[in-house]
Write an enzyme that holds these catalytic residues in place. Structure first.
Site, PDB file in Angstrom:
ATOM      1  N   GLY A 673       0.834  -1.199   0.000  1.00  0.00           N
ATOM      2  CA  GLY A 673       0.000   0.000   0.000  1.00  0.00           C
ATOM      3  C   GLY A 673       0.863   1.241   0.000  1.00  0.00           C
ATOM      4  N   GLY A 675       0.495   5.837   0.261  1.00  0.00           N
ATOM      5  CA  GLY A 675      -0.375   6.986   0.429  1.00  0.00           C
ATOM      6  C   GLY A 675       0.479   8.222   0.567  1.00  0.00           C
ATOM      7  N   GLY A 678       3.781   7.848   2.554  1.00  0.00           N
ATOM      8  CA  GLY A 678       4.885   6.989   2.125  1.00  0.00           C
ATOM      9  C   GLY A 678       4.345   5.638   1.692  1.00  0.00           C
ATOM     10  N   HIS A 679       5.101   4.571   1.966  1.00  0.00           N
ATOM     11  CA  HIS A 679       4.705   3.236   1.498  1.00  0.00           C
ATOM     12  C   HIS A 679       4.588   2.245   2.648  1.00  0.00           C
ATOM     13  CE1 HIS A 679       5.334   4.614  -2.542  1.00  0.00           C
ATOM     14  NE2 HIS A 679       6.563   5.007  -2.226  1.00  0.00           N
ATOM     15  N   VAL A 680       3.787   1.216   2.413  1.00  0.00           N
ATOM     16  CA  VAL A 680       3.674   0.134   3.393  1.00  0.00           C
ATOM     17  C   VAL A 680       4.125  -1.169   2.734  1.00  0.00           C
ATOM     18  CG1 VAL A 680       2.173  -1.086   4.992  1.00  0.00           C
ATOM     19  CG2 VAL A 680       1.684   1.280   4.395  1.00  0.00           C
ATOM     20  N   LYS A 694       5.674   0.548   7.746  1.00  0.00           N
ATOM     21  CA  LYS A 694       5.193   1.790   7.154  1.00  0.00           C
ATOM     22  C   LYS A 694       6.380   2.731   7.059  1.00  0.00           C
ATOM     23  CE  LYS A 694       1.124   4.666   7.900  1.00  0.00           C
ATOM     24  NZ  LYS A 694      -0.078   4.771   8.729  1.00  0.00           N
ATOM     25  N   ASP A 793      -9.653  11.215  12.590  1.00  0.00           N
ATOM     26  CA  ASP A 793      -9.654  10.781  11.193  1.00  0.00           C
ATOM     27  C   ASP A 793     -10.274   9.393  11.067  1.00  0.00           C
ATOM     28  OD1 ASP A 793      -9.315  11.102   8.512  1.00  0.00           O
ATOM     29  OD2 ASP A 793      -7.165  10.669   8.500  1.00  0.00           O
TER      30      ASP A 793
END
Ligand SMILES: *[C@@H]1O[C@H](CO)[C@@H](O)[C@H](O)[C@H]1NC(C)=O
Ligand SMILES: *[C@@H]1O[C@H](CO)[C@@H](O)[C@H](O)[C@H]1NC(C)=O
Length: 983
Positions: A673, A675, A678-680, A694, A793
């Site tokens: 994933g 966003g 950054g990246h997962v 993450k 959130d």
């Protein structure tokens, strides 16, 4: 790079041989294994790696996930891969598993046809392929499965006719459960005369396109307990002769077909008579058939176990027989939308367990029996659209549980009994369109419980607008239009702060319109037309940010009206018939003096600011989220008190090198994933624990704020089963990462909106359980964690699901601390928040409206987001999607359908997430639960933050729903124990 096929084959053989030696597998089981591997070839997607251990070196085939073998471990007898989100086709090679007793591939994404070869599985007792995407017609070969006890092909996309062998080859068979519901099957029910399904207990064919009559041979199925043929196009006389032979019948659903009653659709007696011997009969649904005839007295001889009776939307005439009152366990009676006349028999009220009574849309006359007051649990009474006369009985005051009372469109006279004010749980009171006179009693006007609406319009009420109306601080709509109310509008109405709709039109009100009305913070529609109001229209109305529709016509208003602010949306139609008005509304005569445009500028600006913020808020928000993550988990940043120091040691130290190893060097294949942050990556540590890493994108300018030390401390201290726990953080000068446990079932979002366009995987029980988990987690943050935390959130992508589908709330990236003790006080110790930070809390569609108005963050804001989440789960629509298509927010849109146009929403929700829930017999339970979720969602998304319930109460309420929904299910599992034992 490609290997030649033959070398792959040789390699495969070698591996199999090697394993055979290692695992001491026999030749028989080797064959089964080859069939399974061939079946696996047809599976193209396995997002949760359910088949990961299949064919691992050294794992015996009998130990593979989903497989069970016989005692000798030389044959596979069970293959159960239900609910694993597998995609692909069902390979015919399964037919080689010739000892298979149970095959369950339900609740996956299998496409294509059902292979006819499965018909050779001569030992098969249970076949379940329900809730997939299977299409084409049902293979006739399935009729050869002579040992089949349980067959479930429901909720697929099957077409064509039901093959005759499916019913007929089982004549000597043991078939007990047959479910083909919720497909697109056509043709007749293929059960020719003379055939018998002797052991059949459950026949579910609802929601297909079946035509013709109910086959007479079904009467040989004398053990039938559930018969559900609802929502087809079946015709002919009601199947009385067949039903008569079914003494075990519990649930009979024939609604929404084209059945007629006996004697040319005039006689219902034979049908009810046929049910008299079913001593455990519990629910009857016959709605929507246009059935004619009167209600025969024999209806009172049905089993006293009857709980629900749905006869609505037919052409049943005559009067309601008093005999119906023998059904003393009835909780729901729906006779609405028929042609019933005569009076309501007072005896009806002897059914003291009634909770919901619908008699609306008939021609009932006479008075409302005062005995309704004797039904202690009555929660809903709908007598609307009849010809009832007389006055509203005083005895309604006994109905302490009454929540909804609909008496509109009758011929009621008399006055509104002040004792109605004792119905302290009343949420909706609709007495509109009657001939009720007198004043609005202060007791009724002071009903603080009214949450939804008060409608007294189109009556003969006179007198003052009662001051007590100002106590209704939760009510969303008040309609007192078309009466003879006089005097002035009390400025105290400004206390009805939740009010969104106010209609006082067509009365005799005079004096000025109070300024306080314009200050109602959530008012959207105001109609004061056709009164004798005078003086100027208050400027406060123009400044309102919520008003959309206004009508001032036919009054004596005077003065200058500008077309600015809220009035910019209006035309002359809103101002007709006020000779004294002038101004810049199109079509209105100009005033002599020019007014000052500049004075209005702030209003226009404030109107403009909201959309601008909506457009740019999103990307900005992500950046600030990223910064805070960085601050929270940077190791140099923590350990500022003793306890923290001790806790710190519990976190395993994982080095950068270990993370590289775990993720294959952050390889593209382990990327799961990404966003704005950054990246997962997915990783496996040396101890085999599976993690999510993450990695924060450091290209964004990371100005680490010291104020997040406290946030860090709290997050590391929070321990709750519904909050994600951080394993550790890895911080280097140019590399910051969080290590979290990997949640095998991904995010709630990925289940609500599967990216491969597949259908929803979560059923209602799971969804309610997820809602409950989230509420528990957030309630902990708000009420029980060491320092109160506002999440800020909440949304589906921030809710992760573990292997048991337990929901965990994650991403505290923009969470805020709220000082303990002080409920409302936002954190002020975060001095470094930029002013924008205060605004940019949350994601578009989920942000509480008060944030947009510059209010500081609060637990009520989370409650709002939670409410949106509930509505999203029920409607299956993203808030942003609704914004684009409906031009309103999700909760406004749902509210606009509430309560009379909710049916399609509820039905869709059921279609989406309850379809595969056995049994549909509990359809009413699911429906209730969906309604409750919608109502809770609406209550949580009230504009006025102080009106929203707190998270603890919500968690309690959802917990109750969860218990409610799961108890019938467990009941069922006990009831239908049809599973075939593996030998
Ligand atoms: C119906 O009512 C009777 C007596 O009130 C009770 O014994 C029985 O258990 C009830 N049946 C159901 C299904 O509730
Ligand atoms: C009810 O309607 C039937 C015809 O459907 C009529 O014969 C009867 O007189 C009516 N009864 C009353 C009380 O209006």
């Amino acid at each position: 790079m490609r290997f030649p096929r033959s070398s792959v084959f040789k390699l495969l053989c070698l591996i199999i041989l090697l394993e055979a030696v290692l695992c001491q597998e026999t030749a028989q089981i080797m064959k089964d294994k080859a069939s399974l591997l061939s079946f696996r070839e047809g599976i193209v997607s396995d997002p949760h790696r359910a088949l990961e251990d299949w064919n691992s070196l050294g794992v015996h085939v009998c130990n593979w996930s989903g497989i069970k073998c016989n005692k000798a471990r030389d044959r596979v007898v069970e293959l159960d891969l239900s609910g694993k989100a597998l995609g692909g086709t069902i390979s015919p090679s399964l037919a080689n598993l010739s000892s298979l007793h149970i095959l369950d591939l339900s609740r996956n994404f299998f496409k294509g046809r059902i292979p006819g070869e499965l018909g050779t599985l001569s030992q098969l007792g249970e076949l379940s392929l329900s809730s997939n995407l299977l299409e084409g017609s049902i293979a006739a070969e399935l009729g050869f499965l002579r040992k089949l006890v349980y067959l479930n092909l429901g909720s697929n996309q099957l077409t064509g006719e039901i093959p005759m062998p499916l019913f007929c080859n089982h004549s000597s068979s043991s078939l007990q459960y047959l479910d083909l519901s919720n497909n697109s099957l056509s043709g007749e029910i293929p059960l020719p005369d003379g055939w018998e399904l002797k052991h059949l207990r459950f026949l579910l064919l609802w929601s297909n396109r079946l035509v013709g009559q109910v086959p007479a041979a079904l009467s040989n199925s004398s053990k039938l307990e559930w018969l559900d043929l609802e929502s087809n196009m079946l015709s002919g006389e009601l199947p009385s002769e067949i039903i008569r032979k079914m003494p075990q019948l519990q649930y009979l659903y024939l609604s929404y077909n084209r059945f007629v009653s006996h004697d040319g659709n005039t006689n219902l007696e034979p049908f009810f008579a046929s049910l008299v011997n079913a001593s455990n009969f519990q629910e009857l649904e016959l709605a929507g058939n246009n059935l004619g005839g009167d209600l025969p007295p024999i209806i009172g001889n049905l089993s006293t176990n009857l709980v629900q009776l749905h006869l609505d939307t037919n052409r049943i005439y005559g009067s309601i027989p008093p005999h119906i009152s023998n059904l003393f366990n009835l909780t729901l009676l729906n006779l609405s939308s028929n042609l019933l006349n005569g009076t309501i028999p007072p005896k009806l009220c002897r059914m003291t367990k009634l909770e919901r009574v619908f008699l609306s849309n008939n021609s009932l006359s006479g008075e409302i029996p005062s005995a309704f007051g004797d039904i202690p649990h009555l929660g809903l009474l709908d007598l609307s659209k009849n010809k009832l006369s007389g006055s509203i009985p005083d005895s309604f005051s006994n109905l302490s549980q009454l929540r909804r009372l609909f008496l509109y469109e009758n011929l009621l006279t008399g006055t509104i009994p002040p004792s109605l004010g004792k119905c302290i749980n009343l949420e909706i009171l609709d007495l509109s369109h009657n001939q009720i006179s007198g004043v609005v009693p202060s007791e009724v006007a002071g009903l603080r419980s009214l949450k939804l609406y008060l409608n007294l319009s189109s009556n003969h009420l006179h007198g003052l607008l009662p001051m007590e109306l100002s106590k209704m601080d939760m009510v969303l709509a008040i309609d007192l239009s078309s009466n003879n109310l006089s005097s002035t509008i009390p400025s105290q109405l400004g206390s009805c702060i939740a009010l969104e709709y106010l209609n006082l039109s067509v009365n005799s009100l005079e004096g000025p319109l109070p300024d306080s009305i314009g200050k109602l913070p959530y008012l959207q529609k105001l109609d004061v037309s056709s009164n004798q109001l005078n003086a100027q229209i208050p400027v406060s109305l123009q400044e309102s940010l919520t008003l959309k529709k206004l009508n001032f016509s036919f009054n004596n208003f005077s003065g200058n009206v500008s077309n600015n602010g809220a009035f910019s949306l209006l035309t002359i139609d809103s101002f007709l018939g006020n000779a004294g008005l002038c101004g810049s509304i199109k079509g209105m005569s100009n005033c002599r003096k020019k007014h000052n445009h500049l004075a209005i500028l702030p209003i226009i600006l404030s109107l403009l600011i909201t959309p601008i913020f909506c457009v740019f808020g999103y990307p900005l928000m992500h950046r600030s989220k990223f910064q805070k993550h960085l601050a929270v988990f940077d190791q140099e940043d923590s350990g500022d008190d003793e306890e923290e120091g001790k806790k710190e040691h519990k976190y395993p130290r994982i080095s950068y090198e270990q993370l590289i190893e775990a993720t294959g060097g952050f390889s593209a294949s382990s990327l799961i994933g990404s966003g704005g942050f950054g990246h997962v990556y997915r990783g496996v540590l040396q101890d085999n624990s599976v993690i999510a890493v993450k990695v924060l994108d450091l290209k964004t300018d990371g100005d680490i704020l010291g104020t997040f030390k406290r946030e860090c401390r709290v997050l590391k201290r929070t321990r709750h089963r519904n909050l994600i726990r951080i394993i550790t953080a890895c911080s280097r000068p140019n590399f910051k990462a969080l290590v979290l446990p990997l949640m095998s079932n991904g995010s709630l979002e990925s289940h609500l909106y599967p990216s491969h366009g597949l259908k929803d995987q979560l059923n209602l029980i799971q969804l309610v359980s997820i809602c409950s988990d989230v509420a528990e987690g957030v309630a902990y943050l708000h009420h029980h964690s060491p320092v109160r935390v506002v999440h800020c959130d909440l949304k589906p992508s921030n809710i992760l699901l573990d292997e048991d589908m337990t929901a965990l709330v994650t991403d505290f990236g923009i969470a805020r601390l709220v000082k303990g003790g002080d409920e409302k006080g936002p954190t002020n110790d975060s001095a470094s928040f930029s002013s924008a930070d205060g605004l940019l809390c949350g994601s578009i569609g989920y942000i509480a409206p008060e944030y947009a108005m510059g209010k500081t963050i609060s637990t009520e804001g989370d409650v709002f987001s939670y409410g949106v989440l509930l509505l999203e789960i029920v409607t299956g629509r993203r808030p942003t999607d609704v914004l684009v298509h409906e031009g309103s927010t999700l909760h406004e849109w749902v509210k606009s359908q509430y309560p009379r146009r909710l049916d399609p929403i509820v039905q869709q929700a059921l279609d989406r997430c309850a379809a595969d829930l056995m049994p549909k017999q509990y359809n009413k339970v699911w429906r209730d639960v969906v309604l409750e979720l919608i109502e809770l969602g609406l209550i949580c998304t009230q504009y006025n933050p102080s009106m929203r319930p707190n998270m603890q109460d919500i968690a309690h309420e959802i917990g109750r729903l969860k218990d409610y929904i799961s108890s019938p299910a467990s009941f069922l599992i006990d009831e239908i124990d049809l599973k075939v034992e593996a030998p």
